[in-house]
Enzyme design. Structure first.
Site, mmCIF file in Angstrom:
data_model
loop_
_atom_site.group_PDB
_atom_site.id
_atom_site.type_symbol
_atom_site.label_atom_id
_atom_site.label_comp_id
_atom_site.label_asym_id
_atom_site.label_seq_id
_atom_site.Cartn_x
_atom_site.Cartn_y
_atom_site.Cartn_z
ATOM 1 C CE LYS A 72 8.801 5.217 9.003
ATOM 2 N NZ LYS A 72 7.797 6.227 8.558
ATOM 3 C CB THR A 128 -0.247 -0.749 5.429
ATOM 4 O OG1 THR A 128 0.019 -0.797 4.013
ATOM 5 C CG2 THR A 128 -0.334 -2.158 5.987
ATOM 6 N N GLY A 163 -0.987 5.158 5.630
ATOM 7 C CA GLY A 163 -0.802 6.087 6.755
ATOM 8 C C GLY A 163 -0.115 5.498 7.972
ATOM 9 C CB THR A 164 1.757 2.323 8.656
ATOM 10 O OG1 THR A 164 2.506 2.454 7.443
ATOM 11 C CG2 THR A 164 0.690 1.269 8.479
ATOM 12 N N GLY A 165 3.085 5.127 8.599
ATOM 13 C CA GLY A 165 4.243 5.925 9.013
ATOM 14 C C GLY A 165 3.823 7.230 9.685
ATOM 15 C CB CYS A 166 1.144 9.710 8.885
ATOM 16 S SG CYS A 166 1.528 9.937 7.153
HETATM 17 N N1 LIG Z 1 2.228 -5.478 7.914
HETATM 18 C C1 LIG Z 1 2.661 -4.937 9.058
HETATM 19 N N2 LIG Z 1 2.515 -5.572 10.235
HETATM 20 C C2 LIG Z 1 2.956 -5.036 11.398
HETATM 21 N N3 LIG Z 1 3.557 -3.839 11.474
HETATM 22 C C3 LIG Z 1 3.744 -3.141 10.327
HETATM 23 C C4 LIG Z 1 3.304 -3.637 9.062
HETATM 24 N N4 LIG Z 1 3.608 -2.696 8.099
HETATM 25 C C5 LIG Z 1 4.182 -1.668 8.752
HETATM 26 N N5 LIG Z 1 4.294 -1.923 10.073
HETATM 27 C C6 LIG Z 1 4.824 -1.014 11.113
HETATM 28 O O1 LIG Z 1 4.222 0.248 10.887
HETATM 29 C C7 LIG Z 1 5.125 1.304 11.195
HETATM 30 C C8 LIG Z 1 5.313 2.184 9.963
HETATM 31 O O2 LIG Z 1 6.199 1.528 9.076
HETATM 32 P P1 LIG Z 1 6.231 1.687 7.507
HETATM 33 O O3 LIG Z 1 7.580 1.203 7.083
HETATM 34 O O4 LIG Z 1 5.023 1.017 6.920
HETATM 35 O O5 LIG Z 1 6.060 3.257 7.339
HETATM 36 P P2 LIG Z 1 5.822 4.129 6.046
HETATM 37 O O6 LIG Z 1 6.282 3.401 4.835
HETATM 38 O O7 LIG Z 1 6.456 5.442 6.326
HETATM 39 O O8 LIG Z 1 4.239 4.302 5.986
HETATM 40 P P3 LIG Z 1 3.360 5.359 5.065
HETATM 41 O O9 LIG Z 1 4.262 5.900 4.004
HETATM 42 O O10 LIG Z 1 2.209 4.593 4.519
HETATM 43 O O11 LIG Z 1 2.863 6.393 5.993
HETATM 44 C C9 LIG Z 1 6.398 0.603 11.689
HETATM 45 O O12 LIG Z 1 6.337 0.503 13.093
HETATM 46 C C10 LIG Z 1 6.329 -0.761 11.028
HETATM 47 O O13 LIG Z 1 7.060 -1.735 11.721
HETATM 48 C C1 LIG Z 2 -0.522 14.029 2.825
HETATM 49 C C2 LIG Z 2 0.234 12.740 2.961
HETATM 50 N N1 LIG Z 2 1.278 12.696 3.808
HETATM 51 C C3 LIG Z 2 1.971 11.543 3.961
HETATM 52 C C4 LIG Z 2 1.618 10.412 3.238
HETATM 53 C C5 LIG Z 2 2.447 9.143 3.393
HETATM 54 O O1 LIG Z 2 1.738 8.087 3.789
HETATM 55 C C6 LIG Z 2 0.505 10.504 2.372
HETATM 56 N N2 LIG Z 2 0.099 9.426 1.640
HETATM 57 N N3 LIG Z 2 -0.156 11.668 2.254
#
Ligand SMILES: Nc1ncnc2c1ncn2[C@@H]1O[C@H](COP(=O)(O)OP(=O)(O)OP(=O)(O)O)[C@@H](O)[C@H]1O
Ligand SMILES: Cc1ncc(CO)c(N)n1
Length: 269
Positions: free
Chosen positions: A174, A207, A209-212
């Site tokens: 990502k 942003t 929880g984007t990854g979850c």
């Molecule tokens: N500012 C943004 N605009 C558009 N897309 C974004 C943005 N930030 C993240 N994304 C998208 O969101 C998704 C999750 O990516 P990200 O790298 O933020 O995950 P993460 O760090 O695991 O998130 P978290 O740890 O908060 O759950 C990907 O599809 C990424 O391209």
């Molecule tokens: C419980 C939990 N899982 C995953 C993340 C990563 O975003 C968070 N902040 N909290």
């Protein structure tokens, strides 16, 4: 109705973890179930406490769900320790789960550790080989690859290839953490080809929880029978809408809006 299960940590603030996963499953029309690996006291300002659950407790939850309800896909998130990773891997093997999405959660946005440092080896050696799709962000991919720096799209492609060689069927790196780009690009490698998923980079601090949310959406679509590139494409549309309409709740990094694509009549193609 198709079913998806999340094995992850609870975020009391509602934006990440189990809460994000279940909201996403509901929005994508799959029946969601859960096993909670750890409780976190957490809000938009950070993580105030982490309370891992016992192996016995997590095992009982997984057995309860999979021995009765079953599932079409599983997503794992925060697993916290090497012993929890081992337990979860054994259970996924026992129940022959094959649609497994692994989000290798390590650190919360504010910097709080959600995986113990020494558990990365267990993650790499025991869990990753069972995955259908693994979804690291850039720092997580770097940790899995022994501290490698990943700063360009070409380095994301190489990292995806190298992590895929550790055993999972496919890897999506990502690009949310890629600095100074105008686009937010995710790179999928499925063992044969690379796919790029490109969206505008939305200017917002909300942003959490984007990854979850992204990995839960992939699991929901795999549960419905979509193939990997299709599932990732839908997840990219879904998360982009959720970020575009993210929510200004709390005083820090607010959550994404899990119903954005529906409320704003955006199509997830
Ligand atoms: N500012 C943004 N605009 C558009 N897309 C974004 C943005 N930030 C993240 N994304 C998208 O969101 C998704 C999750 O990516 P990200 O790298 O933020 O995950 P993460 O760090 O695991 O998130 P978290 O740890 O908060 O759950 C990907 O599809 C990424 O391209
Ligand atoms: C419980 C939990 N899982 C995953 C993340 C990563 O975003 C968070 N902040 N909290």
């Amino acid at each position: 109705m198709y079913k998806a299960m999340t094995i992850a940590g609870s975020d009391s603030g509602g934006g990440a973890g189990i809460q994000a996963d279940l909201k996403t499953f509901q929005e994508r029309n799959v029946f969601g179930t859960s096993a909670i690996t750890a409780l976190t006291a957490q809000n938009t300002l950070g993580v105030q406490g982490v309370y891992p659950q016992s192996l016995e407790c997590v095992e009982a939850q997984v057995d309860a769900v999979l021995s009765d309800i079953g599932t079409d896909a599983v997503k794992t998130g925060m697993l916290f320790s090497a012993s929890l990773i081992r337990l979860v891997a054994n259970k996924l093997d026992e129940y022959q789960v094959n649609n497994l999405v692994i989000d290798p959660v390590m650190i919360a946005k504010g910097g709080a550790p959600l995986l113990q440092e020494e558990a990365v080896v267990e993650l790499r050696e025991t869990l990753l080989p069972l995955g259908k799709v693994v979804t690291p962000n850039l720092p997580e991919a770097g940790k899995i690859l022994d501290g490698r720096k990943i700063e360009t799209i070409e380095e994301m492609e190489q990292a995806a290839k190298d992590i895929q060689a550790m055993g999972p069927e496919a890897v999506v790196i990502k690009g949310g953490h890629l600095g100074s780009e105008e686009r937010s690009v995710d790179v999928l490698y499925d063992g044969e080809r690379f796919f790029h998923y490109d969206s505008e980079r939305i200017s917002t601090k909300h942003t959490h929880g984007t990854g979850c949310t992204f990995s839960a959406c992939i699991a929901a679509e795999l549960a419905k029978g979509k193939n990997i590139p299709e599932a990732v494409k839908i997840a990219k549309y879904y998360i982009t809408a959720a970020i575009r309409y993210s929510l200004n709740v709390g005083n820090g990094i607010g959550p994404t809006n899990h119903s954005a694509y529906r409320l704003h009549s955006l199509s997830v193609k």
